[in-house]
Design a protein around this motif. Structure first.
Motif, PDB file in Angstrom:
ATOM      1  N   ASP A  12       0.850  -1.186   0.000  1.00 46.12           N
ATOM      2  CA  ASP A  12       0.000   0.000   0.000  1.00 46.12           C
ATOM      3  C   ASP A  12       0.891   1.244   0.000  1.00 46.12           C
ATOM      4  O   ASP A  12       2.109   1.130   0.052  1.00 46.12           O
TER       5      ASP A  12
ATOM      6  N   ASP B 148       1.768   4.489   2.118  1.00 43.03           N
ATOM      7  CA  ASP B 148       1.605   5.078   3.457  1.00 43.03           C
ATOM      8  C   ASP B 148       2.025   6.545   3.404  1.00 43.03           C
ATOM      9  O   ASP B 148       3.207   6.832   3.237  1.00 43.03           O
TER      10      ASP B 148
ATOM     11  N   GLU C 257     -11.511   3.268   5.392  1.00 47.45           N
ATOM     12  CA  GLU C 257     -11.550   3.658   6.796  1.00 47.45           C
ATOM     13  C   GLU C 257     -11.545   5.167   6.848  1.00 47.45           C
ATOM     14  O   GLU C 257     -10.859   5.807   6.052  1.00 47.45           O
TER      15      GLU C 257
ATOM     16  N   LEU D  42      -6.375   9.351  10.736  1.00 47.37           N
ATOM     17  CA  LEU D  42      -5.984   8.290   9.805  1.00 47.37           C
ATOM     18  C   LEU D  42      -7.169   7.878   8.953  1.00 47.37           C
ATOM     19  O   LEU D  42      -8.244   7.574   9.479  1.00 47.37           O
ATOM     20  N   SER D  43      -6.970   7.883   7.660  1.00 50.53           N
ATOM     21  CA  SER D  43      -7.997   7.346   6.763  1.00 50.53           C
ATOM     22  C   SER D  43      -7.333   6.481   5.698  1.00 50.53           C
ATOM     23  O   SER D  43      -6.168   6.682   5.366  1.00 50.53           O
ATOM     24  N   SER D  44      -8.104   5.528   5.179  1.00 43.64           N
ATOM     25  CA  SER D  44      -7.602   4.660   4.113  1.00 43.64           C
ATOM     26  C   SER D  44      -8.593   4.638   2.978  1.00 43.64           C
ATOM     27  O   SER D  44      -9.797   4.552   3.222  1.00 43.64           O
TER      28      SER D  44
ATOM     29  N   ARG E  34      -4.342   0.518  -2.180  1.00 45.45           N
ATOM     30  CA  ARG E  34      -4.800   1.135  -0.930  1.00 45.45           C
ATOM     31  C   ARG E  34      -3.846   2.265  -0.560  1.00 45.45           C
ATOM     32  O   ARG E  34      -2.624   2.135  -0.681  1.00 45.45           O
ATOM     33  N   VAL E  35      -4.409   3.376  -0.117  1.00 42.75           N
ATOM     34  CA  VAL E  35      -3.587   4.504   0.319  1.00 42.75           C
ATOM     35  C   VAL E  35      -4.025   4.911   1.720  1.00 42.75           C
ATOM     36  O   VAL E  35      -5.217   5.113   1.963  1.00 42.75           O
ATOM     37  N   ASP E  36      -3.067   4.974   2.640  1.00 39.79           N
ATOM     38  CA  ASP E  36      -3.347   5.440   4.012  1.00 39.79           C
ATOM     39  C   ASP E  36      -2.793   6.844   4.161  1.00 39.79           C
ATOM     40  O   ASP E  36      -1.672   7.114   3.741  1.00 39.79           O
TER      41      ASP E  36
ATOM     42  N   ARG F 169      -2.016   9.660   7.167  1.00 42.53           N
ATOM     43  CA  ARG F 169      -1.989  10.018   8.590  1.00 42.53           C
ATOM     44  C   ARG F 169      -1.647  11.479   8.718  1.00 42.53           C
ATOM     45  O   ARG F 169      -0.688  11.941   8.111  1.00 42.53           O
TER      46      ARG F 169
END
Ligand code: DGT
Ligand code: CA
Length: 574
Positions: free
Chosen positions: A198, A200, A226, A231-233, A241-243, A245
């Motif tokens: 992913d 981050d 999320e 924090l969101s994903s 997927r990209v998170d 923060r």
């Protein structure tokens, strides 16, 4: 859906038709369309909108209708119907490189094999060898393919070269928001790992709620996985997927360090901190005696606090960097700017797209002092390999073009096939005329370990060979490395004074970081090349350098960091 998505579903249809034993011409037509769409220079969706689909070779009549349907709905009815008639586990079997639809059909019909696990079991129990058209050899080959497929199994990982531009695109959009002060990619992307799970991201913002909202509403966000204040994903562009923060400025360094990882590196670091009387976590150091917390705004402060030399992210895998950091003996890693020439370049004499002149010009613009034009040899016929006669003409052409160019030296060369028996594709008489001889395996990839090792070692023993190219043959998402005893190969390179390539092509990255590290430790020469087939491929050098840095490689370990004068004397070129 993009070109590769459309092509993938057409290819799958071709496989299914073959599996079902339907008209082979139908399957071939789907495959041909898929191939042409994959190779298109423009976006197929755009062509569809401009009503230009019929310009694509192989996309006429019926298939054009299917392509339209895919672009409108993401799939097509005939495919869904056909897929529904096949047991779902068959898709896994068809995915295994080396097992074609005909074999899958035979196994299904005769042994009722419906899944990869079922196939593995049948091979282990020697049920496959008893079929007609099969035998112990075929069974062993199937077993090896399944095992390789399963051990390769990092499903869901994205090659770094695919994740890089996506990361840049997202960072650019986030930076454009006035309420985001800083965005940086952490995790495996920052460590330049060859594949990533992913992306981050870590950002600074005075208004985190707005920053998060901006992120969740980026145009290509396809799904919110999320959602939170800090924090969101998301799933981005249906691909990765990209998170994100949002972190406080005073502990930016500590958090960046933590989320860069690797996990193994962090665990080791925490152990070291404990020994020094601190509890370290993503928020900072807690002094165990006083309970005072120290946060770090700069990442370097984390390492300073532990008395360690700063390790660049590429080194952070707990492969000795913490011990070396304590002794302030971290390597001075190679950089893109250290590369002075490229020794693996294809022109339009074989399967490259560009003329030798254009390649030379482009290399000159990059500041290179030399390149070797290494077109394919005749066994690699699909890649337009040259006959001995053509090769000699090629060599002449290279030297006459070389005379026209100042500031760059063009070296004559070949990427010579190592035939299954270990013989090279050209005679010694021809090879001795060339400045640079690269040897490489292109066919007969499923030999057993002993045979393959012997094959490659015998090429390294040829006095005219200079470099072994893409030593394990792996291609991301296409095929696993062939079975070869790398230590023996490297030993042969060392004994015969040959260089081993780190191939920078994003789908190869071969040697990988582990094998390149082994080569460095043994003292084997390395060459970092791009295997350029098109001018912009020269840019891929960055990915080979990433591998080298993860393998602790320094400029002096690599032959093509030499200036031209030292390079020609190292390779005894006149
Ligand atoms: P990936 O995503 O599999 O390509 O590799 P990473 O390294 O980006 O892994 P990821 O995304 O799961 O986590 C990002 C970083 O967070 C990781 O490099 C280190 C840190 N981290 C994650 N889990 C743990 C853990 O259980 N312990 C420690 N100490 N650090 C962790
Ligand atoms: Ca990650």
């Amino acid at each position: 859906m993009d070109n590769s998505g459309v092509a993938a579903i057409l290819s799958k249809m071709a496989l299914l038709l073959e599996f079902k034993g339907e008209n082979p011409f139908k399957a071939k037509a789907y495959e041909r369309a898929a191939r042409n769409i994959r190779g298109l220079g423009e976006d197929i969706g755009e062509m569809y909108r401009r009503d230009r689909l019929s310009e694509i070779p192989g996309v006429g009549g019926a298939i054009r209708e299917k392509v339209r349907e895919i672009l409108d709905t993401g799939t097509f009815k005939a495919y869904e119907r056909t897929a529904a008639e096949v047991p779902p586990g068959i898709f896994g079997i068809l995915d295994i490189p080396g097992i074609g639809p005909k074999t899958a059909k035979l196994l299904y019909e005769k042994l009722d094999i419906r899944s990869v696990d079922g196939l593995l079991k049948a091979a282990i129990e020697h049920r496959i060898r008893r079929l007609s058209r099969m035998g112990p050899k075929q069974e062993e080959k199937i077993l090896r393919s399944v095992q390789r497929y399963q051990s390769s199994g990092e499903p869901g990982r994205t090659p770094l070269a695919t994740a890089d531009p996506i990361t840049e695109e997202i960072k650019e959009q986030l930076r454009a928001f006035p309420f985001i002060k800083k965005v940086i990619a952490a995790g495996s992307i920052r460590r330049r790992k060859e594949t990533v799970k992913d992306i981050d991201l870590i950002a600074l913002s005075d208004v985190p709620a707005k920053a998060m909202d901006g992120f969740l509403h980026l145009q290509k966000v396809t799904e919110v996985i999320e959602e939170g204040n800090t924090l969101s994903s998301v799933l981005y562009d249906n691909k990765i997927r990209v998170d994100l923060r949002i972190v406080p400025e005073e502990s930016f360094g500590t958090l960046l360090q933590h989320f860069t990882g690797s996990k193994e590196h962090n665990i080791h670091l925490r152990k070291l901190a404990l020994e020094k009387g601190y509890k370290l976590n993503e928020y900072g150091f807690t002094d165990i005696a006083t309970n005072v917390i120290k946060r770090c705004a700069e990442e370097k402060q984390v390492y300073d606090h532990l008395g360690l030399e700063f390790p660049v992210p590429e080194l952070r895998e707990d492969r000795g960097e913490i011990e070396a950091g304590m002794q302030k003996r971290l390597p001075k890693l190679i950089e893109v700017e250290d590369i002075k020439g490229d020794l693996h370049v294809h022109s339009n004499w074989s399967d490259g797209e560009d003329s030798i002149e254009d390649l030379a010009l482009s290399a000159l613009e990059r500041g290179y002092e030399y390149i070797a034009i290494t077109d394919h040899s005749h066994s690699t016929a699909i890649a337009g390999g040259l006959s001995e006669k053509r090769l000699l003409e090629h060599t002449k052409a290279v030297s006459s073009i070389d005379e026209k160019f100042e500031g760059i030296r063009l070296l004559s060369g070949t990427e010579c096939d190592i035939r299954p028996g270990g013989k090279l594709d050209y005679s010694d008489r021809v090879l001795q005329e060339l400045d640079i001889v690269i040897a490489a395996v292109h066919a007969g990839l499923d030999q057993d370990r002993k045979t393959m090792t012997k094959r490659i070692v015998s090429a390294l023993e040829n006095e005219h060979v200079d470099i072994l190219a893409h030593p394990t043959g792996r291609k991301f998402g296409k095929r696993e490395a062939y079975d070869v005893d790398m230590e023996k190969v490297l030993q042969a390179a060392l004994d015969n004074d040959k260089a081993i390539e780190i191939n920078s092509s994003p789908s190869r990255l071969d040697l990988n970081d582990i094998n390149a590290g082994m080569a460095r430790k043994m003292g084997v020469w390395l060459a970092i090349n791009t295997d350029t087939h098109r001018l912009d491929n020269f840019n891929n050098i960055r990915y080979g350098i990433d591998v080298a840095r993860r393998a602790w490689i320094e400029p002096q370990d690599v032959v093509n960091t030499r200036h031209i004068k030292d390079f020609v004397s190292l390779f005894r070129i006149e």
